[in-house]
Design a protein around this motif. Structure first.
Motif, mmCIF file in Angstrom:
data_model
loop_
_atom_site.group_PDB
_atom_site.id
_atom_site.type_symbol
_atom_site.label_atom_id
_atom_site.label_comp_id
_atom_site.label_asym_id
_atom_site.label_seq_id
_atom_site.Cartn_x
_atom_site.Cartn_y
_atom_site.Cartn_z
ATOM 1 N N GLY A 61 -3.786 30.373 -3.666
ATOM 2 C CA GLY A 61 -5.201 30.280 -3.982
ATOM 3 C C GLY A 61 -5.749 28.880 -3.837
ATOM 4 O O GLY A 61 -6.860 28.596 -4.280
ATOM 5 N N GLU A 62 -4.993 27.987 -3.180
ATOM 6 C CA GLU A 62 -5.510 26.641 -2.912
ATOM 7 C C GLU A 62 -6.630 26.710 -1.883
ATOM 8 O O GLU A 62 -7.612 25.971 -1.957
ATOM 9 C CB GLU A 62 -4.383 25.739 -2.410
ATOM 10 N N PHE A 75 -12.886 29.503 5.539
ATOM 11 C CA PHE A 75 -11.919 28.969 4.583
ATOM 12 C C PHE A 75 -12.600 27.867 3.782
ATOM 13 O O PHE A 75 -13.289 27.008 4.350
ATOM 14 C CB PHE A 75 -10.721 28.335 5.299
ATOM 15 N N VAL A 76 -12.402 27.875 2.470
ATOM 16 C CA VAL A 76 -12.818 26.766 1.606
ATOM 17 C C VAL A 76 -11.725 26.547 0.579
ATOM 18 O O VAL A 76 -10.895 27.439 0.345
ATOM 19 C CB VAL A 76 -14.160 27.051 0.877
ATOM 20 N N VAL A 77 -11.705 25.381 -0.041
ATOM 21 C CA VAL A 77 -10.733 25.173 -1.123
ATOM 22 C C VAL A 77 -11.301 25.771 -2.405
ATOM 23 O O VAL A 77 -12.518 25.904 -2.576
ATOM 24 C CB VAL A 77 -10.386 23.682 -1.320
ATOM 25 N N ALA A 78 -10.407 26.115 -3.315
ATOM 26 C CA ALA A 78 -10.804 26.800 -4.544
ATOM 27 C C ALA A 78 -11.846 26.012 -5.331
ATOM 28 O O ALA A 78 -12.788 26.585 -5.889
ATOM 29 C CB ALA A 78 -9.570 27.058 -5.410
ATOM 30 N N THR A 174 -6.629 40.349 1.661
ATOM 31 C CA THR A 174 -6.898 41.176 0.496
ATOM 32 C C THR A 174 -8.041 40.572 -0.316
ATOM 33 O O THR A 174 -8.535 39.490 -0.004
ATOM 34 C CB THR A 174 -5.660 41.286 -0.416
ATOM 35 N N TYR A 175 -8.415 41.273 -1.367
ATOM 36 C CA TYR A 175 -9.427 40.799 -2.309
ATOM 37 C C TYR A 175 -8.802 40.661 -3.690
ATOM 38 O O TYR A 175 -7.863 41.380 -4.042
ATOM 39 C CB TYR A 175 -10.604 41.775 -2.373
ATOM 40 N N ALA A 176 -9.360 39.736 -4.478
ATOM 41 C CA ALA A 176 -8.940 39.527 -5.859
ATOM 42 C C ALA A 176 -10.161 39.116 -6.663
ATOM 43 O O ALA A 176 -11.220 38.794 -6.103
ATOM 44 C CB ALA A 176 -7.857 38.444 -5.930
ATOM 45 N N LEU A 177 -10.042 39.142 -7.991
ATOM 46 C CA LEU A 177 -11.150 38.709 -8.846
ATOM 47 C C LEU A 177 -11.221 37.190 -8.863
ATOM 48 O O LEU A 177 -10.218 36.515 -9.115
ATOM 49 C CB LEU A 177 -10.956 39.234 -10.270
ATOM 50 N N LEU A 178 -12.398 36.653 -8.590
ATOM 51 C CA LEU A 178 -12.571 35.198 -8.533
ATOM 52 C C LEU A 178 -12.197 34.540 -9.862
ATOM 53 O O LEU A 178 -11.538 33.497 -9.872
ATOM 54 C CB LEU A 178 -14.012 34.862 -8.170
ATOM 55 N N GLU A 179 -12.589 35.134 -10.963
ATOM 56 C CA GLU A 179 -12.322 34.520 -12.267
ATOM 57 C C GLU A 179 -10.835 34.435 -12.562
ATOM 58 O O GLU A 179 -10.390 33.538 -13.282
ATOM 59 C CB GLU A 179 -13.033 35.303 -13.380
ATOM 60 N N GLU A 180 -10.048 35.354 -12.028
ATOM 61 C CA GLU A 180 -8.600 35.312 -12.222
ATOM 62 C C GLU A 180 -7.924 34.405 -11.198
ATOM 63 O O GLU A 180 -6.849 33.853 -11.472
ATOM 64 C CB GLU A 180 -8.011 36.722 -12.127
ATOM 65 N N VAL A 182 -9.365 31.647 -9.539
ATOM 66 C CA VAL A 182 -9.792 30.253 -9.520
ATOM 67 C C VAL A 182 -10.162 29.793 -10.934
ATOM 68 O O VAL A 182 -11.091 30.343 -11.531
ATOM 69 C CB VAL A 182 -11.004 30.064 -8.589
ATOM 70 N N PRO A 183 -9.470 28.790 -11.455
ATOM 71 C CA PRO A 183 -9.812 28.275 -12.781
ATOM 72 C C PRO A 183 -11.237 27.732 -12.792
ATOM 73 O O PRO A 183 -11.740 27.261 -11.773
ATOM 74 C CB PRO A 183 -8.795 27.136 -13.000
#
Length: 351
Positions: A61-62, A75-78, A174-180, A182-183
């Motif tokens: 997730g970097e 692409f972007v950094v977290a 894939t997809y994931a929840l942003l809140e989980e 990326v801090p």
């Protein structure tokens, strides 16, 4: 020369960075709708790298892949995803909603709320799912969606800051929840975000014009001018062929780059991030690098100029590269071409 400075800005000459995260953070955003090619866009700008290193940065997730800036994948950094999405999310959402209406695709407010709840349920607990898996999950829950509808839904969820890219599955995104994924980070006020975006662009893409920045960022002309004004103390103005170019003060304006050759991927920032591409290739060769429908092809860059095309032989398991040149009498050094091909092959095979 303009191309010498641009090669250094793009990290295509004398690269400074070792890690994929450092490179993407420097570039600000790297266009990434062709996933495999975008990974190579990162690798070719590093001192030394491998596909595994880029995959690892994405898995951790970097680096994230999402629709941002212009309405396409990047692409972007977290650390940058939230403030960039705040700048561009509404504009991207408007563009895709217009496209959806023209294709008779519609998501009602109640359906969107229901779908967001489903996403949180399906992806909760740091789960990463492909678009097909999410589509199946929606249908199983009684919310029928086809490929167009689930794509439109996910783009809207991206721009609302609900989802981002997750951990790849068998080379599939894939997809994931942003809140989980990326801090939380400190929010930027709008002017801080505009100044930050302009800094990222001009440090990594100089020399560039105002129309170039407008094209890359997706900002309005007024917003782009304001962003440039916010960092004017860190920009120099130079005239090239009567055009006003901006250079970030971190640029080495005396730099000269020779014997630089890269196999650039399709949609590479070296070409696509500028409104005017005649600075690096002759107009007569434009159709060999990109077409009128916005499709960009893999190209060969030599000493700052785009001089030919390349492609991987899809029939071979191991990477095998075929090349062609716009001018067969261009006298491209064989040793440089071999070095570039070898690096491309090692990038995809090195562990």
């Amino acid at each position: 020369m303009l191309t010498d400075i641009r090669l250094l800005s793009h990290q295509l000459a004398k690269p400074r960075f070792k890690s994929p995260k450092e490179l993407v953070a420097w570039m600000g955003a790297i266009q990434a709708q062709e996933y495999a090619m975008a990974k190579w866009a990162v690798g070719t700008r590093l001192k030394s790298s491998s596909l595994q290193a880029v995959d690892d940065a994405l898995a951790k997730g970097e680096i994230l892949r999402t629709h941002i800036l212009r309405p396409t994948w990047h692409f972007v950094v977290a650390e940058d995803i939230r403030w960039m999405m705040q700048l561009s999310g509404a504009r991207i959402r408007t563009a895709f909603e217009s496209y959806a209406r023209s294709h008779k695709i519609e998501i009602t407010g109640s359906d969107y709320i229901r779908g967001c709840n489903l996403l949180e349920k399906l992806l909760g607990g740091n789960n990463s799912l492909t678009k097909q898996e999410l589509k199946d999950g929606f249908c199983k829950a009684g919310m029928e969606v086809d490929n167009f509808l689930i794509s439109h839904f996910l783009i809207r969820a991206e721009t609302d800051g609900l989802v981002c890219s997750g951990v790849d599955k068998n080379r599939k995104s894939t997809y994931a929840l942003l809140e989980e994924r990326v801090p939380p980070v400190k929010e930027l006020h709008r002017e801080e975000a505009l100044a930050r975006l302009a800094t990222l662009y001009f440090q990594s893409h100089s020399p560039a014009t105002l129309p170039d920045f407008i094209w890359w960022s997706g900002l309005t002309a007024t917003e782009a001018r304001h962003a440039i004004a916010l960092i004017e103390g860190n920009l120099l103005e130079e005239k090239y062929d009567s055009e006003t170019f901006y250079l970030h003060t971190s640029c080495d304006c005396k730099a000269r780059c020779r014997k630089v050759l890269h196999l650039l991927p399709s949609y590479d920032e070296y070409l696509i991030s500028y409104k005017d591409r005649t600075t690096v290739m002759q107009r007569e060769h434009h159709p060999k690098a990109f077409n009128t429908f916005g499709i960009f092809y893999p190209v060969i860059q030599y000493n700052g100029r785009i001089v030919g095309n390349w492609k991987k032989d899809s029939k071979k398991k191991a990477p095998v590269v075929e090349t062609s040149f716009f001018d067969e009498a261009s006298n491209i050094p064989e040793d440089l071409l071999k070095k570039a091909i070898d690096y491309y092959c090692s990038f995809h095979t090195k562990k």
